[in-house]
Motif scaffolding. Structure first.
Motif, PDB file in Angstrom:
ATOM      1  N   ILE A 222      -6.631  -0.804 -16.679  1.00  0.00           N
ATOM      2  CA  ILE A 222      -6.044  -1.302 -15.426  1.00  0.00           C
ATOM      3  C   ILE A 222      -4.522  -1.244 -15.490  1.00  0.00           C
ATOM      4  O   ILE A 222      -3.867  -0.734 -14.567  1.00  0.00           O
ATOM      5  CB  ILE A 222      -6.506  -2.752 -15.159  1.00  0.00           C
ATOM      6  CG1 ILE A 222      -8.013  -2.801 -14.937  1.00  0.00           C
ATOM      7  CG2 ILE A 222      -5.757  -3.330 -13.952  1.00  0.00           C
ATOM      8  CD1 ILE A 222      -8.583  -4.206 -14.973  1.00  0.00           C
ATOM      9  N   ILE A 223      -3.957  -1.755 -16.589  1.00  0.00           N
ATOM     10  CA  ILE A 223      -2.493  -1.799 -16.721  1.00  0.00           C
ATOM     11  C   ILE A 223      -1.913  -0.386 -16.750  1.00  0.00           C
ATOM     12  O   ILE A 223      -0.895  -0.114 -16.109  1.00  0.00           O
ATOM     13  CB  ILE A 223      -2.099  -2.587 -17.981  1.00  0.00           C
ATOM     14  CG1 ILE A 223      -2.494  -4.052 -17.813  1.00  0.00           C
ATOM     15  CG2 ILE A 223      -0.600  -2.465 -18.250  1.00  0.00           C
ATOM     16  CD1 ILE A 223      -2.278  -4.900 -19.063  1.00  0.00           C
ATOM     17  N   ILE A 224      -2.567   0.517 -17.488  1.00  0.00           N
ATOM     18  CA  ILE A 224      -2.085   1.905 -17.552  1.00  0.00           C
ATOM     19  C   ILE A 224      -2.125   2.553 -16.181  1.00  0.00           C
ATOM     20  O   ILE A 224      -1.188   3.250 -15.775  1.00  0.00           O
ATOM     21  CB  ILE A 224      -2.927   2.715 -18.569  1.00  0.00           C
ATOM     22  CG1 ILE A 224      -2.621   2.247 -19.989  1.00  0.00           C
ATOM     23  CG2 ILE A 224      -2.646   4.209 -18.422  1.00  0.00           C
ATOM     24  CD1 ILE A 224      -3.509   2.898 -21.042  1.00  0.00           C
ATOM     25  N   GLU A 225      -3.191   2.323 -15.435  1.00  0.00           N
ATOM     26  CA  GLU A 225      -3.321   2.932 -14.101  1.00  0.00           C
ATOM     27  C   GLU A 225      -2.257   2.408 -13.147  1.00  0.00           C
ATOM     28  O   GLU A 225      -1.623   3.172 -12.422  1.00  0.00           O
ATOM     29  CB  GLU A 225      -4.725   2.654 -13.545  1.00  0.00           C
ATOM     30  CG  GLU A 225      -5.029   3.350 -12.227  1.00  0.00           C
ATOM     31  CD  GLU A 225      -5.194   4.851 -12.335  1.00  0.00           C
ATOM     32  OE1 GLU A 225      -5.419   5.496 -11.288  1.00  0.00           O
ATOM     33  OE2 GLU A 225      -5.104   5.396 -13.458  1.00  0.00           O
ATOM     34  N   ILE A 226      -2.039   1.111 -13.146  1.00  0.00           N
ATOM     35  CA  ILE A 226      -1.025   0.527 -12.263  1.00  0.00           C
ATOM     36  C   ILE A 226       0.369   1.006 -12.656  1.00  0.00           C
ATOM     37  O   ILE A 226       1.178   1.376 -11.801  1.00  0.00           O
ATOM     38  CB  ILE A 226      -1.092  -1.016 -12.289  1.00  0.00           C
ATOM     39  CG1 ILE A 226      -2.392  -1.507 -11.632  1.00  0.00           C
ATOM     40  CG2 ILE A 226       0.118  -1.623 -11.555  1.00  0.00           C
ATOM     41  CD1 ILE A 226      -2.567  -3.017 -11.674  1.00  0.00           C
ATOM     42  N   SER A 227       0.637   1.028 -13.940  1.00  0.00           N
ATOM     43  CA  SER A 227       1.974   1.410 -14.418  1.00  0.00           C
ATOM     44  C   SER A 227       2.259   2.886 -14.174  1.00  0.00           C
ATOM     45  O   SER A 227       3.364   3.258 -13.755  1.00  0.00           O
ATOM     46  CB  SER A 227       2.107   1.100 -15.912  1.00  0.00           C
ATOM     47  OG  SER A 227       1.949  -0.267 -16.161  1.00  0.00           O
ATOM     48  N   SER A 228       1.290   3.732 -14.399  1.00  0.00           N
ATOM     49  CA  SER A 228       1.512   5.178 -14.278  1.00  0.00           C
ATOM     50  C   SER A 228       1.633   5.638 -12.838  1.00  0.00           C
ATOM     51  O   SER A 228       2.345   6.594 -12.537  1.00  0.00           O
ATOM     52  CB  SER A 228       0.379   5.938 -14.973  1.00  0.00           C
ATOM     53  OG  SER A 228      -0.860   5.679 -14.334  1.00  0.00           O
ATOM     54  N   THR A 234      -3.828  -1.261  -7.889  1.00  0.00           N
ATOM     55  CA  THR A 234      -4.852  -0.235  -8.035  1.00  0.00           C
ATOM     56  C   THR A 234      -6.082  -0.653  -7.244  1.00  0.00           C
ATOM     57  O   THR A 234      -6.397  -1.851  -7.138  1.00  0.00           O
ATOM     58  CB  THR A 234      -5.233  -0.003  -9.507  1.00  0.00           C
ATOM     59  OG1 THR A 234      -6.227   1.035  -9.570  1.00  0.00           O
ATOM     60  CG2 THR A 234      -5.781  -1.253 -10.159  1.00  0.00           C
ATOM     61  N   ALA A 235      -6.763   0.322  -6.690  1.00  0.00           N
ATOM     62  CA  ALA A 235      -8.028   0.058  -6.027  1.00  0.00           C
ATOM     63  C   ALA A 235      -9.112  -0.083  -7.078  1.00  0.00           C
ATOM     64  O   ALA A 235      -9.014   0.461  -8.183  1.00  0.00           O
ATOM     65  CB  ALA A 235      -8.369   1.191  -5.068  1.00  0.00           C
ATOM     66  N   GLY A 246     -12.592  -3.683  -4.218  1.00  0.00           N
ATOM     67  CA  GLY A 246     -11.523  -4.649  -4.439  1.00  0.00           C
ATOM     68  C   GLY A 246     -10.187  -3.989  -4.718  1.00  0.00           C
ATOM     69  O   GLY A 246     -10.054  -2.763  -4.692  1.00  0.00           O
ATOM     70  N   ILE A 247      -9.197  -4.830  -4.971  1.00  0.00           N
ATOM     71  CA  ILE A 247      -7.853  -4.382  -5.314  1.00  0.00           C
ATOM     72  C   ILE A 247      -7.298  -5.295  -6.399  1.00  0.00           C
ATOM     73  O   ILE A 247      -7.601  -6.496  -6.428  1.00  0.00           O
ATOM     74  CB  ILE A 247      -6.921  -4.390  -4.077  1.00  0.00           C
ATOM     75  CG1 ILE A 247      -5.557  -3.783  -4.409  1.00  0.00           C
ATOM     76  CG2 ILE A 247      -6.746  -5.796  -3.531  1.00  0.00           C
ATOM     77  CD1 ILE A 247      -4.653  -3.621  -3.190  1.00  0.00           C
ATOM     78  N   ILE A 248      -6.523  -4.719  -7.303  1.00  0.00           N
ATOM     79  CA  ILE A 248      -5.820  -5.501  -8.320  1.00  0.00           C
ATOM     80  C   ILE A 248      -4.340  -5.203  -8.195  1.00  0.00           C
ATOM     81  O   ILE A 248      -3.933  -4.035  -8.216  1.00  0.00           O
ATOM     82  CB  ILE A 248      -6.299  -5.147  -9.740  1.00  0.00           C
ATOM     83  CG1 ILE A 248      -7.781  -5.460  -9.891  1.00  0.00           C
ATOM     84  CG2 ILE A 248      -5.489  -5.918 -10.789  1.00  0.00           C
ATOM     85  CD1 ILE A 248      -8.373  -4.985 -11.219  1.00  0.00           C
ATOM     86  N   THR A 249      -3.541  -6.238  -8.043  1.00  0.00           N
ATOM     87  CA  THR A 249      -2.098  -6.084  -7.925  1.00  0.00           C
ATOM     88  C   THR A 249      -1.399  -6.654  -9.156  1.00  0.00           C
ATOM     89  O   THR A 249      -2.029  -7.307  -9.997  1.00  0.00           O
ATOM     90  CB  THR A 249      -1.573  -6.816  -6.672  1.00  0.00           C
ATOM     91  OG1 THR A 249      -1.748  -8.232  -6.866  1.00  0.00           O
ATOM     92  CG2 THR A 249      -2.311  -6.371  -5.417  1.00  0.00           C
ATOM     93  N   ASP A 250      -0.096  -6.409  -9.234  1.00  0.00           N
ATOM     94  CA  ASP A 250       0.694  -7.024 -10.302  1.00  0.00           C
ATOM     95  C   ASP A 250       0.522  -8.540 -10.307  1.00  0.00           C
ATOM     96  O   ASP A 250       0.476  -9.184 -11.357  1.00  0.00           O
ATOM     97  CB  ASP A 250       2.180  -6.682 -10.127  1.00  0.00           C
ATOM     98  CG  ASP A 250       2.474  -5.230 -10.460  1.00  0.00           C
ATOM     99  OD1 ASP A 250       1.695  -4.635 -11.223  1.00  0.00           O
ATOM    100  OD2 ASP A 250       3.483  -4.700  -9.958  1.00  0.00           O
TER     101      ASP A 250
END
Length: 323
Positions: A222-228, A234-235, A246-250
């Motif tokens: 999750i962290i790699i996907e959001i950061s990259s 990320t969805a 769903g969605i995951i935000t910072d």
């Protein structure tokens, strides 16, 4: 009384005088005005609007309004008309001549020439018994009792009244033609106004990264996907599927640290926000902006029939000039 008070009183006096004059115009909307609208709707040519002096300036603005609302129009200065520009008028055109008095020398020369052309003529005048009015096929009554100028000389109230009457004419024609916001957008493709009316989410979201993880993705994934992907979110989709769940935000990651004692076995489904706000590619970008502003968010997930497609970000809308 000091100069500031004098300025304020003078400004208010002008605005009250002009607003009252415009209000009185409603009483002058009659069969002749209706006939003028009906005649313009039937012509095969264009509406030619002409005038002299300040009336020429008003004529030019009315032409711009007509063109932008679906009525082809062109401007002809009355003085230039009698020195060659009369050639722009064709028999199938409709002429609107603006003149407060209706008796200026240029108008008296121009009117017979217009009649010879065979074009229908509407007179937008303050004096309905003037030469122009009595020579016209239709009278657009823009009568005013006096100018806002304290000397009753400078064209002020009269030009404002003519401008308002021109707007009334343009809107009547617009409504009679069923001219829609889509039609308006076709004539205004440039600038933020046009983009609000035609730019769709599908025109802009494909340029963005599309961060997405499956529901069983690990915290590291999750962290790699959001950061990259650099969108701050990320969805989350079902396993082996594009179905959005769903969605995951910072912000979700930060809240996770306070909500879970151990984060080693956390999966995407554990920390995501379910049923996130979405928008379809066919929806207007302006709708995306409205949702973001209402919900105080900076991105929306783009979906097709519930399947994840990508993200549209507030920065995209800023870049397009919608904000």
């Amino acid at each position: 009384m000091n100069i500031v008070n004098n300025i304020v009183l003078s400004a208010k006096k002008v605005l009250h005088a002009e607003s009252e004059a415009i209000g009185r115009l409603a009483d002058f909307i009659d069969e002749s005005f209706v006939g003028c609208v009906e005649a313009i709707l039937k012509i095969k040519g264009r509406v030619v609007v002409t005038g002299i002096g300040k009336s020429a300036n008003i004529a030019s603005k009315i032409v711009a309004t007509l063109n932008s609302t679906g009525t082809p129009a062109l401007f002809m200065h009355a003085a230039d008309a009698i020195h060659g520009d009369l050639g722009m008028i064709q028999a199938e055109d409709f002429v609107i001549c603006i003149s407060k008095s209706g008796n200026t020398p240029e108008i008296k020369v121009l009117v017979p020439l217009l009649k010879r052309k065979g074009s229908q003529l509407a007179a937008m005048v303050s004096s309905t018994d003037s030469y122009l009015a009595t020579s016209a096929d239709f009278i657009l009554n823009a009568n005013v009792e006096r100018e806002a100028c304290p000397n009753n000389l400078a064209p002020t109230t009269s030009t404002t009244a003519a401008l308002a009457l021109g707007d009334a004419l343009a809107v009547c024609l617009l409504e009679a033609r069923g001219f829609s916001s889509t039609d308006f957008a076709k004539l205004h493709p440039g600038g933020s106004l046009g983009k609000r009316l035609y730019l769709q989410v599908g025109d802009i979201y494909l340029q963005n990264q599309a961060p997405v993880v499956e529901e069983n993705a690990s915290l590291k994934e999750i962290i790699i996907e959001i950061s990259s992907k650099r969108l701050g979110a990320t969805a989350v989709v079902k396993e082996n599927s594009k179905e959005l769940i769903g969605i995951i935000t910072d912000g979700d990651l930060r809240r996770m640290l306070t909500n879970f004692d151990s984060i080693e076995r956390i999966k995407a489904a554990d920390i995501m926000t379910p049923s996130p706000l979405t928008i379809e590619p066919e929806q207007y970008a302006a709708e995306a902006l409205a949702i973001m502003q209402e919900k105080s968010i900076t991105q929306l997930i783009v979906t097709k029939s519930g399947n994840f497609e990508g993200f549209v970000h507030l920065h995209d809308l800023l870049k397009e000039g919608l904000v």
